[in-house]
Structure formats: C-alpha cells, structure tokens
Design a protein around this motif. Structure first.
Motif, PDB file in Angstrom:
ATOM      1  N   UNK A 164     -25.695 -94.040  51.865  1.00  0.00           N
ATOM      2  CA  UNK A 164     -26.090 -92.669  52.548  1.00  0.00           C
ATOM      3  C   UNK A 164     -25.885 -91.784  50.827  1.00  0.00           C
ATOM      4  N   UNK A 165     -27.057 -90.934  50.037  1.00  0.00           N
ATOM      5  CA  UNK A 165     -27.074 -90.785  48.963  1.00  0.00           C
ATOM      6  C   UNK A 165     -24.984 -90.199  48.468  1.00  0.00           C
ATOM      7  N   UNK A 166     -24.507 -89.715  47.335  1.00  0.00           N
ATOM      8  CA  UNK A 166     -22.914 -89.457  46.610  1.00  0.00           C
ATOM      9  C   UNK A 166     -23.999 -88.432  46.195  1.00  0.00           C
ATOM     10  N   UNK A 167     -23.158 -87.395  46.364  1.00  0.00           N
ATOM     11  CA  UNK A 167     -23.595 -85.766  45.920  1.00  0.00           C
ATOM     12  C   UNK A 167     -23.433 -85.821  44.761  1.00  0.00           C
ATOM     13  N   UNK A 168     -24.757 -84.866  43.808  1.00  0.00           N
ATOM     14  CA  UNK A 168     -25.212 -84.988  42.459  1.00  0.00           C
ATOM     15  C   UNK A 168     -24.134 -84.900  41.777  1.00  0.00           C
ATOM     16  N   UNK A 169     -22.318 -83.567  42.278  1.00  0.00           N
ATOM     17  CA  UNK A 169     -21.933 -82.990  41.708  1.00  0.00           C
ATOM     18  C   UNK A 169     -20.731 -84.664  41.034  1.00  0.00           C
ATOM     19  N   UNK A 170     -20.624 -85.036  42.522  1.00  0.00           N
ATOM     20  CA  UNK A 170     -19.953 -86.724  42.913  1.00  0.00           C
ATOM     21  C   UNK A 170     -19.601 -87.115  40.914  1.00  0.00           C
ATOM     22  N   UNK A 171     -21.771 -87.643  40.834  1.00  0.00           N
ATOM     23  CA  UNK A 171     -22.387 -87.938  39.437  1.00  0.00           C
ATOM     24  C   UNK A 171     -21.851 -87.820  38.385  1.00  0.00           C
ATOM     25  N   UNK A 172     -21.765 -86.517  38.257  1.00  0.00           N
ATOM     26  CA  UNK A 172     -21.334 -85.343  36.771  1.00  0.00           C
ATOM     27  C   UNK A 172     -19.780 -85.536  37.000  1.00  0.00           C
ATOM     28  N   UNK A 173     -19.007 -86.002  37.907  1.00  0.00           N
ATOM     29  CA  UNK A 173     -17.271 -86.267  37.717  1.00  0.00           C
ATOM     30  C   UNK A 173     -17.213 -87.675  36.872  1.00  0.00           C
ATOM     31  N   UNK A 174     -17.810 -88.643  37.854  1.00  0.00           N
ATOM     32  CA  UNK A 174     -17.781 -89.289  37.711  1.00  0.00           C
ATOM     33  C   UNK A 174     -18.507 -90.007  36.226  1.00  0.00           C
ATOM     34  N   UNK A 175     -19.134 -89.373  35.554  1.00  0.00           N
ATOM     35  CA  UNK A 175     -19.963 -89.264  33.939  1.00  0.00           C
ATOM     36  C   UNK A 175     -18.979 -88.844  33.016  1.00  0.00           C
ATOM     37  N   UNK A 176     -18.238 -87.854  33.879  1.00  0.00           N
ATOM     38  CA  UNK A 176     -17.005 -87.156  32.716  1.00  0.00           C
ATOM     39  C   UNK A 176     -15.887 -87.424  33.052  1.00  0.00           C
ATOM     40  N   UNK A 177     -15.523 -88.686  33.904  1.00  0.00           N
ATOM     41  CA  UNK A 177     -14.464 -89.554  34.263  1.00  0.00           C
ATOM     42  C   UNK A 177     -14.432 -90.372  33.260  1.00  0.00           C
ATOM     43  N   UNK A 178     -15.881 -91.040  33.291  1.00  0.00           N
ATOM     44  CA  UNK A 178     -16.335 -92.335  32.109  1.00  0.00           C
ATOM     45  C   UNK A 178     -16.199 -91.488  30.805  1.00  0.00           C
ATOM     46  N   UNK A 179     -16.533 -90.254  30.147  1.00  0.00           N
ATOM     47  CA  UNK A 179     -16.555 -89.795  28.429  1.00  0.00           C
ATOM     48  C   UNK A 179     -15.093 -89.398  28.041  1.00  0.00           C
ATOM     49  N   UNK A 180     -14.369 -89.099  29.126  1.00  0.00           N
ATOM     50  CA  UNK A 180     -12.768 -89.043  29.048  1.00  0.00           C
ATOM     51  C   UNK A 180     -12.638 -90.836  28.126  1.00  0.00           C
ATOM     52  N   UNK A 181     -12.047 -91.587  29.618  1.00  0.00           N
ATOM     53  CA  UNK A 181     -12.231 -93.002  29.342  1.00  0.00           C
ATOM     54  C   UNK A 181     -11.983 -93.445  27.857  1.00  0.00           C
ATOM     55  N   UNK A 182     -13.950 -93.071  27.868  1.00  0.00           N
ATOM     56  CA  UNK A 182     -14.207 -93.323  26.771  1.00  0.00           C
ATOM     57  C   UNK A 182     -13.871 -93.279  25.325  1.00  0.00           C
TER      58      UNK A 182
END
Length: 287
Positions: free
Chosen positions: A91-109
């Motif tokens: 099942x595909x993830x929600x687009x906003x999930x991808x955005x949330x994960x990308x934002x989390x990775x950016x903050x961690x970096x």
C-alpha cells in the motif's frame, strides 16, 4: 487405465474443487506429479488453513488506508514493525508522510552538522597545516628529481612489458591532471617535447568526448592536432558510477612513439631505486 491429461487434473482442482489427496486417489498419480500439474492453479477455499493473524492483517490494511504509519500500526496491533511492514508494504504511503520523513531527516542532519562543526573545523585546520609544512619540504625540483619522480610515476601507472609479452614502449593512462602534468615534465626532461606523443581520451559514452578532448588539451597545454579519436566506453546501467557530471573528463592516454630506449631507461632507473631501497630490482622482463 491411461494416465489423465494435465487438463483433466487441473479441471479436478479448479472445477470440482478437489484437494491434492483426493486428486491423487482419483488419478493414481504421485504427489510431486500432481503438484507439478497444478502449478499456478489456486487451491479451493475450503482447503486453506485459518491463520490466527488474518484478522490483524486485515485491520493493519484498514489502518494503513486511513493514513496510519507503520510504527503506529505496529503499536496499535501489538506486533513487530517488521511484521506490520510486511502486511502493508503493497500500500502506498501518504504523500505528507514522505514530506514529514524528509523534514525529519533534514532536521537530524542539521543537528549532526552543528554537533560536529567544531570538530570538522579543527580537523580542516590541522590538515591545512600539514599541507603547508609538506609544501615547504618539497622545495624546487631539479632535473634529477623530475627523472626519479617520473620514472616512479610511470612504473606505478604506465604500461609495462610482461615476461610472456615484450612490449617496450611508453604509454600512460590516467585521470589525474596533476599526475599527468608531472609525467609530461618528466618527458620534457628526457628530451621528449609535448608535440611528440599522441594523445587520446578514454571516456564513457554518457559524457561529451569532444568537450573532454578540448578540456585536456587546454588543461595540460597540449597541441590539439596530436589528439586521436576518443575511445568511448559502453555504459552499464547496473554499474554505480560516481565519475559523472561536469567534472568528469575521462582518462587521458599518452603514447610516446619510438620510445623503446626511453622505456629501457625508466626500467634501469627503477631497478637501481629498488636496489638502493633494499628490494630485488627489476629484471630484463620488467618484473
């Protein structure tokens, strides 16, 4: 009684809804033969064994469809994250999930960069200091220095004769402009002007071979009319290459014509260097 045809066996499964055991009893075929003939034919519903987690799987799919993440599904159903992922990975993830994960990775970096900024600055300063001290050690290069350096460069990177194939001529292939510039200075010290060798670019087909040829000629001050047709290497899509982009210019092939005696000279210098360093030297076969 003749053996049943594959179509007959498949009909017993798909139309009559018989189990493997019933088909074997009806046809007299062995177990492996029945399974082979039924390959691709789904079993009847009544033969399926109930799975204790079927209800959980169905609930996981519902939760995913409603927008829950895999960790949320695992927590709600009391299963491992890996299990929840296996159930809903189609099942595909929600687009906003991808955005949330990308934002989390950016903050961690960003946090990691800030945490290591002082260490990296200290490391870079120490590196620059070592470079500066090493540069003062080099000083100026006389002809003897260039001869020994060039011979060592060639013995590491150039083509060499083999015991089973004598090919005493000077050819060097490399992608480092600094190393190639040093080798060209070595050739000049040996009396070989830059207009004497022939040059050729070896490059992947995904790059611009003509632009690379122009770049090498300008970078090293080489006569363009001494360049031959580039060698284009076939690109393999399955290969992960990092030598791409505007900074990729392929390799430059430097071939010195009528260079047998120059090759012997290099061979002799290397043999003496090895001897003085305590090595065994180089024999007449270039070993």
């Amino acid at each position: 009684m003749s053996d049943p045809t594959p179509d007959e066996v498949r009909r017993l499964r798909a139309v009559d809804g018989l189990s493997v055991r019933e088909i074997r009893a009806r046809t007299g075929l062995g177990r492996n033969r029945v399974y082979e003939l039924l390959r691709g034919v789904p079993p009847p519903e009544w033969t399926r064994r109930p799975n204790a987690k079927d209800d959980l799987r169905a609930r996981a799919i519902e939760l995913r469809a409603s927008g829950c993440s895999v960790p949320d599904i695992a927590a709600r159903l009391g299963v491992a994250k890996s299990t929840a992922y296996q159930w809903v990975r189609h099942l595909p993830a929600r687009p906003d999930d991808d955005i949330t994960r990308a934002g989390g990775r950016a903050r961690m970096k960003a946090a990691a960069d800030a945490r290591w900024a002082a260490h990296r600055a200290e490391r870079d300063a120490a590196r620059a200091g070592q470079h500066e001290r090493a540069a003062t050690t080099v000083g100026s290069l006389d002809d003897r220095d260039l001869l020994l350096l060039g011979a060592a460069v060639y013995w590491c990177e150039g083509t060499k004769s083999k015991p089973w194939r004598r090919d005493d001529h000077v050819q060097l292939v490399n992608s480092d402009p600094g190393l190639l510039a040093l080798f060209l200075r070595f050739l000049e010290t040996c009396g070989v002007d830059r207009s004497v060798p022939s040059y050729r670019v070896s490059i992947h087909e995904t790059a611009d071979a003509d632009a690379a040829t122009t770049w090498w000629a300008r970078r090293l001050g080489l006569p363009p009319d001494r360049f031959g047709r580039p060698t284009v290497k076939k690109h393999r899509p399955t290969t992960v290459r990092r030598n791409v982009g505007a900074d990729y210019h392929g390799c430059l092939v430097i071939n010195v014509p009528r260079s047998r005696e120059l090759y012997w000279r290099i061979e002799g210098m290397i043999a003496e260097l090895f001897r003085k360093a305590g090595g065994t030297g180089v024999d007449s076969a270039g070993r």
